[in-house]
Motif scaffolding. Structure first.
Motif, PDB file in Angstrom:
ATOM      1  N   MET A   1       0.853  -1.191   0.000  1.00 56.64           N
ATOM      2  CA  MET A   1       0.000   0.000   0.000  1.00 56.64           C
ATOM      3  C   MET A   1       0.888   1.240   0.000  1.00 56.64           C
ATOM      4  O   MET A   1       1.392   1.654   1.031  1.00 56.64           O
ATOM      5  N   ALA A   2       1.136   1.793  -1.179  1.00 53.35           N
ATOM      6  CA  ALA A   2       2.006   2.961  -1.294  1.00 53.35           C
ATOM      7  C   ALA A   2       1.305   4.201  -0.755  1.00 53.35           C
ATOM      8  O   ALA A   2       0.094   4.367  -0.904  1.00 53.35           O
ATOM      9  N   ARG A   3       2.092   5.105  -0.160  1.00 59.98           N
ATOM     10  CA  ARG A   3       1.546   6.326   0.437  1.00 59.98           C
ATOM     11  C   ARG A   3       1.688   7.478  -0.548  1.00 59.98           C
ATOM     12  O   ARG A   3       2.804   7.889  -0.901  1.00 59.98           O
ATOM     13  N   VAL A   4       0.557   8.019  -0.981  1.00 60.51           N
ATOM     14  CA  VAL A   4       0.507   9.108  -1.953  1.00 60.51           C
ATOM     15  C   VAL A   4       0.151  10.398  -1.232  1.00 60.51           C
ATOM     16  O   VAL A   4      -0.826  10.449  -0.491  1.00 60.51           O
ATOM     17  N   LEU A   5       0.948  11.436  -1.464  1.00 58.56           N
ATOM     18  CA  LEU A   5       0.609  12.774  -0.967  1.00 58.56           C
ATOM     19  C   LEU A   5      -0.056  13.534  -2.105  1.00 58.56           C
ATOM     20  O   LEU A   5       0.565  13.789  -3.139  1.00 58.56           O
ATOM     21  N   LEU A   6      -1.315  13.887  -1.927  1.00 60.04           N
ATOM     22  CA  LEU A   6      -2.092  14.599  -2.936  1.00 60.04           C
ATOM     23  C   LEU A   6      -2.196  16.063  -2.529  1.00 60.04           C
ATOM     24  O   LEU A   6      -2.859  16.400  -1.548  1.00 60.04           O
ATOM     25  N   VAL A   7      -1.521  16.935  -3.274  1.00 55.80           N
ATOM     26  CA  VAL A   7      -1.530  18.375  -2.987  1.00 55.80           C
ATOM     27  C   VAL A   7      -2.404  19.048  -4.043  1.00 55.80           C
ATOM     28  O   VAL A   7      -1.983  19.279  -5.180  1.00 55.80           O
ATOM     29  N   GLU A   8      -3.641  19.346  -3.669  1.00 54.77           N
ATOM     30  CA  GLU A   8      -4.647  19.885  -4.600  1.00 54.77           C
ATOM     31  C   GLU A   8      -5.571  20.811  -3.818  1.00 54.77           C
ATOM     32  O   GLU A   8      -6.114  20.421  -2.784  1.00 54.77           O
ATOM     33  N   ASP A   9      -5.729  22.039  -4.295  1.00 54.17           N
ATOM     34  CA  ASP A   9      -6.488  23.029  -3.523  1.00 54.17           C
ATOM     35  C   ASP A   9      -7.989  22.966  -3.753  1.00 54.17           C
ATOM     36  O   ASP A   9      -8.753  23.460  -2.930  1.00 54.17           O
ATOM     37  N   GLU A  10      -8.453  22.361  -4.843  1.00 54.44           N
ATOM     38  CA  GLU A  10      -9.880  22.333  -5.143  1.00 54.44           C
ATOM     39  C   GLU A  10     -10.535  21.195  -4.355  1.00 54.44           C
ATOM     40  O   GLU A  10     -10.255  20.023  -4.608  1.00 54.44           O
ATOM     41  N   PRO A  11     -11.403  21.508  -3.371  1.00 54.89           N
ATOM     42  CA  PRO A  11     -11.890  20.476  -2.441  1.00 54.89           C
ATOM     43  C   PRO A  11     -12.591  19.294  -3.097  1.00 54.89           C
ATOM     44  O   PRO A  11     -12.327  18.144  -2.735  1.00 54.89           O
ATOM     45  N   SER A  12     -13.491  19.546  -4.046  1.00 58.98           N
ATOM     46  CA  SER A  12     -14.247  18.436  -4.631  1.00 58.98           C
ATOM     47  C   SER A  12     -13.334  17.517  -5.431  1.00 58.98           C
ATOM     48  O   SER A  12     -13.478  16.286  -5.392  1.00 58.98           O
ATOM     49  N   LEU A  13     -12.381  18.090  -6.162  1.00 54.18           N
ATOM     50  CA  LEU A  13     -11.446  17.270  -6.930  1.00 54.18           C
ATOM     51  C   LEU A  13     -10.528  16.497  -5.989  1.00 54.18           C
ATOM     52  O   LEU A  13     -10.248  15.314  -6.210  1.00 54.18           O
ATOM     53  N   ARG A  14     -10.063  17.155  -4.935  1.00 53.89           N
ATOM     54  CA  ARG A  14      -9.191  16.481  -3.974  1.00 53.89           C
ATOM     55  C   ARG A  14      -9.906  15.287  -3.348  1.00 53.89           C
ATOM     56  O   ARG A  14      -9.335  14.201  -3.216  1.00 53.89           O
ATOM     57  N   PHE A  15     -11.174  15.481  -2.970  1.00 55.05           N
ATOM     58  CA  PHE A  15     -11.940  14.393  -2.371  1.00 55.05           C
ATOM     59  C   PHE A  15     -12.127  13.248  -3.364  1.00 55.05           C
ATOM     60  O   PHE A  15     -11.953  12.076  -3.017  1.00 55.05           O
ATOM     61  N   ALA A  16     -12.480  13.577  -4.615  1.00 55.89           N
ATOM     62  CA  ALA A  16     -12.728  12.548  -5.620  1.00 55.89           C
ATOM     63  C   ALA A  16     -11.462  11.756  -5.931  1.00 55.89           C
ATOM     64  O   ALA A  16     -11.489  10.520  -6.037  1.00 55.89           O
ATOM     65  N   LEU A  17     -10.345  12.460  -6.069  1.00 59.65           N
ATOM     66  CA  LEU A  17      -9.090  11.777  -6.365  1.00 59.65           C
ATOM     67  C   LEU A  17      -8.646  10.909  -5.193  1.00 59.65           C
ATOM     68  O   LEU A  17      -8.186   9.780  -5.390  1.00 59.65           O
ATOM     69  N   ALA A  18      -8.760  11.439  -3.990  1.00 62.96           N
ATOM     70  CA  ALA A  18      -8.368  10.663  -2.817  1.00 62.96           C
ATOM     71  C   ALA A  18      -9.203   9.393  -2.699  1.00 62.96           C
ATOM     72  O   ALA A  18      -8.678   8.301  -2.423  1.00 62.96           O
ATOM     73  N   HIS A  19     -10.509   9.537  -2.923  1.00 62.35           N
ATOM     74  CA  HIS A  19     -11.391   8.363  -2.860  1.00 62.35           C
ATOM     75  C   HIS A  19     -11.010   7.345  -3.935  1.00 62.35           C
ATOM     76  O   HIS A  19     -10.909   6.136  -3.644  1.00 62.35           O
ATOM     77  N   GLY A  20     -10.795   7.810  -5.160  1.00 67.39           N
ATOM     78  CA  GLY A  20     -10.449   6.899  -6.246  1.00 67.39           C
ATOM     79  C   GLY A  20      -9.126   6.191  -6.021  1.00 67.39           C
ATOM     80  O   GLY A  20      -8.989   4.989  -6.302  1.00 67.39           O
ATOM     81  N   LEU A  21      -8.143   6.911  -5.507  1.00 63.53           N
ATOM     82  CA  LEU A  21      -6.839   6.295  -5.259  1.00 63.53           C
ATOM     83  C   LEU A  21      -6.913   5.272  -4.119  1.00 63.53           C
ATOM     84  O   LEU A  21      -6.244   4.234  -4.164  1.00 63.53           O
ATOM     85  N   ARG A  22      -7.721   5.574  -3.108  1.00 63.98           N
ATOM     86  CA  ARG A  22      -7.887   4.583  -2.033  1.00 63.98           C
ATOM     87  C   ARG A  22      -8.568   3.329  -2.567  1.00 63.98           C
ATOM     88  O   ARG A  22      -8.213   2.210  -2.177  1.00 63.98           O
ATOM     89  N   GLN A  23      -9.526   3.509  -3.447  1.00 60.04           N
ATOM     90  CA  GLN A  23     -10.180   2.352  -4.060  1.00 60.04           C
ATOM     91  C   GLN A  23      -9.194   1.538  -4.885  1.00 60.04           C
ATOM     92  O   GLN A  23      -9.341   0.320  -5.017  1.00 60.04           O
ATOM     93  N   ALA A  24      -8.174   2.216  -5.429  1.00 61.75           N
ATOM     94  CA  ALA A  24      -7.164   1.530  -6.238  1.00 61.75           C
ATOM     95  C   ALA A  24      -6.065   0.902  -5.381  1.00 61.75           C
ATOM     96  O   ALA A  24      -5.140   0.284  -5.919  1.00 61.75           O
ATOM     97  N   GLY A  25      -6.148   1.073  -4.059  1.00 61.65           N
ATOM     98  CA  GLY A  25      -5.213   0.398  -3.175  1.00 61.65           C
ATOM     99  C   GLY A  25      -4.126   1.268  -2.576  1.00 61.65           C
ATOM    100  O   GLY A  25      -3.222   0.765  -1.905  1.00 61.65           O
ATOM    101  N   PHE A  26      -4.194   2.577  -2.805  1.00 59.45           N
ATOM    102  CA  PHE A  26      -3.194   3.480  -2.242  1.00 59.45           C
ATOM    103  C   PHE A  26      -3.636   3.993  -0.862  1.00 59.45           C
ATOM    104  O   PHE A  26      -4.828   4.082  -0.570  1.00 59.45           O
ATOM    105  N   SER A  27      -2.659   4.350  -0.064  1.00 59.38           N
ATOM    106  CA  SER A  27      -2.912   5.100   1.165  1.00 59.38           C
ATOM    107  C   SER A  27      -2.706   6.570   0.823  1.00 59.38           C
ATOM    108  O   SER A  27      -1.647   6.945   0.305  1.00 59.38           O
ATOM    109  N   VAL A  28      -3.712   7.416   1.056  1.00 61.53           N
ATOM    110  CA  VAL A  28      -3.682   8.795   0.564  1.00 61.53           C
ATOM    111  C   VAL A  28      -3.597   9.796   1.709  1.00 61.53           C
ATOM    112  O   VAL A  28      -4.381   9.762   2.658  1.00 61.53           O
ATOM    113  N   LEU A  29      -2.627  10.697   1.602  1.00 57.17           N
ATOM    114  CA  LEU A  29      -2.508  11.861   2.479  1.00 57.17           C
ATOM    115  C   LEU A  29      -2.875  13.058   1.615  1.00 57.17           C
ATOM    116  O   LEU A  29      -2.404  13.163   0.483  1.00 57.17           O
TER     117      LEU A  29
END
Length: 219
Positions: A1-29
């Motif tokens: 489970m790789a740890r991804v740091l997602l630096v994105e200021d747009e809240p809805s996009l940040r939430f969607a990307l974080a959710h999608g990456l977690r579904q793909a097996g990543f640990s998201v910060l």
């Protein structure tokens, strides 16, 4: 489970990307700006960085990261709404390992991150005096002789050896080496350190009283 740091200021996009990456097996910060992102770099293995941040241009953030020895080899994928060839070239020459133009699918982002991590992990050989940790082959040699380690022993040694002299507490080691979902106790870290010391002749991993452990090349 790789740890991804997602630096994105747009809240809805940040939430969607974080959710999608977690579904793909990543640990998201996640971080909403450069300041918050920089504070969380130590927790990450790979960075997804928006080009346009509210407090700092993404290229400036990337330049700072590449000038810092601790992070100079950290894989970075840059996100941007700018689709011109000039912008892509600027991002890649600025230090990004990959460049993805909005809009894009989470599946493509996840696939690109897997490729980045494969490249960055596969080429790493840590040479610390007579100790060599080869993460591509999963081998450790000491004075030219191979040392037999379990997978967790190897992962723990490689993690500490990447940053000699830096002290990590047991909570951080448990999360970074075993993962945030591991249900064991802090004693697990102590047991693996003891096993490593025995196999490495009592050297290389030093206890810092009241703080944790660090890798040291000193005898």
């Amino acid at each position: 489970m790789a740890r991804v740091l997602l630096v994105e200021d747009e809240p809805s996009l940040r939430f969607a990307l974080a959710h999608g990456l977690r579904q793909a097996g990543f640990s998201v910060l996640d971080a909403a700006d450069a300041r918050e992102g920089w504070a969380r770099l130590d927790e990450a293995e790979v960075v997804v960085l928006d080009r346009m941040l509210p407090d700092e241009d993404g290229l400036n953030f990337l330049a700072r990261l590449r000038r810092t020895p601790r992070y100079e080899r950290m894989p970075v994928l840059m996100l941007t709404a700018r689709a011109s060839e000039r912008d892509r070239v600027e991002g890649l020459l600025g230090g990004a390992d990959d460049y993805l133009t909005k809009p894009f699918s989470t599946a493509e982002l996840a696939a690109r991150l897997v490729a980045l991590l494969r490249r960055s992990r596969g080429a790493e050989v840590l040479r610390r005096g007579e100790l060599v940790v080869d993460t591509e082959r999963g081998r450790v040699t000491l004075g030219g002789r191979e040392v037999g380690l379990t997978r967790r022993e190897f992962d723990l040694l490689a993690f500490l050896a990447r940053d000699p002299g830096r002290v990590y507490d047991r909570e951080t080691l448990l999360e970074r080496v075993w993962g945030p979902d591991f249900l064991g106790t802090l004693r697990t870290v102590d047991q693996h350190v003891a096993q490593l010391r025995e196999k490495l002749g009592g050297r290389w991993i030093e206890t810092v009283r009241g703080k944790g452990y660090r890798f040291t090349e000193a005898p």
